[in-house]
Design a protein around this motif. Sequence first.
Motif, mmCIF file in Angstrom:
data_model
loop_
_atom_site.group_PDB
_atom_site.id
_atom_site.type_symbol
_atom_site.label_atom_id
_atom_site.label_comp_id
_atom_site.label_asym_id
_atom_site.label_seq_id
_atom_site.Cartn_x
_atom_site.Cartn_y
_atom_site.Cartn_z
ATOM 1 N N SER A 72 0.839 -1.197 0.000
ATOM 2 C CA SER A 72 0.000 0.000 0.000
ATOM 3 C C SER A 72 0.877 1.251 0.000
ATOM 4 O O SER A 72 0.610 2.215 -0.738
ATOM 5 N N SER B 69 2.584 1.797 -3.323
ATOM 6 C CA SER B 69 1.629 2.132 -4.376
ATOM 7 C C SER B 69 1.083 3.549 -4.244
ATOM 8 O O SER B 69 0.843 4.222 -5.255
ATOM 9 N N THR B 70 0.875 4.014 -3.011
ATOM 10 C CA THR B 70 0.211 5.305 -2.807
ATOM 11 C C THR B 70 1.168 6.425 -2.412
ATOM 12 O O THR B 70 0.859 7.598 -2.634
ATOM 13 N N LYS B 71 2.322 6.066 -1.840
ATOM 14 C CA LYS B 71 3.273 7.092 -1.387
ATOM 15 C C LYS B 71 4.699 6.721 -1.785
ATOM 16 O O LYS B 71 5.629 6.886 -1.018
#
Length: 330
Positions: free
Chosen positions: A308, A311-313
């Motif tokens: 996660s 993927s996001t940061k």
Amino acid sequence: MAKKIVFQGKGHVELIDFETGELTADHVRLKTTCSLISTGTEGICFNRLFAPGTHWDDWVKYPFATGYCTVGTVIEVGSEVSGWKIGHRAFARVVHASEHLVKPSQLFPIPDSVSDTDAMWSALSMIGSMVLHTGDIRLEDDVAIIGAGPIGQMALRWCVAAGCNTIICDPVLMRLEMARAGGVGAVFQGSVGEFGSAIEGFFGAKPRIVIDTTGIASVFSAALPLVRNFGTLVLLGDTGDPSQQCLTPDALRRGVRIHACHVSHETSDWFESRIHQQFYRLLNAGRFSIDGLNTHRFLPHECVDAYSLTSTKRAETMGVWFDWSKSSVP
């Protein structure tokens, strides 16, 4: 029961149990201590950021065991194996898992002077090294690097070790500070479209070599004009949709060459065992530093959080790794 990390579908990761099997006479059992996420490659796989019909599409089939940057300790040796003993440390390009049964040819010894968390960069270092051997880079070349992610950091350090004059571009300040620690001559914070003036201001002219480490298809056409006449654009990042990489007139009208480099491009005089030995030698000599690159540690059962984050940061990360040490694996 051994454990490994698998992608069960787009954006779906799990830590699962599996049987490694019985040790055979010609294999070695490796117990993992740590493994590094290749945030670029694994991010493309995890989020299915690739086009149908590409080699990515052929490769990523579920359940998909992910990863290729593993360090471990030999805990069992087959009766026909020579050169490896219980307690030896090794690097291997195998998936994120607590144990592996591997052939001796898959293992590469780690010197006592090199830490596990430095050695887990061996595969990414190998990828970066390809710019020197197959990317047409010469001693003391002027080299502009696009992208200061993990592969960009490795390519930069190999170029610095070869005495090249370097400048690197990335929009993320943290990455540029890591590049400074790696010995880069100059940094530019911004987009590749704005990079040209900074390059010519630093070198006094367009460089002979520009390296695209991003794996972003649109960067290809923006990078070609940055290269001097009859120079070379080196593609080190592997995009998920090559059909979106578009040529510009620079290739035909100015003779700009395009040279793609990949970890599979080994030759008779530049091959995996030699590359890892050179990497460890440079680490020991203080000419190649991993200091500060390992930014985020996760336990294996925290794999959902790890992917996660990447993927996001991703811009807030560099070395994201799993700690498989005995006390850490549930």
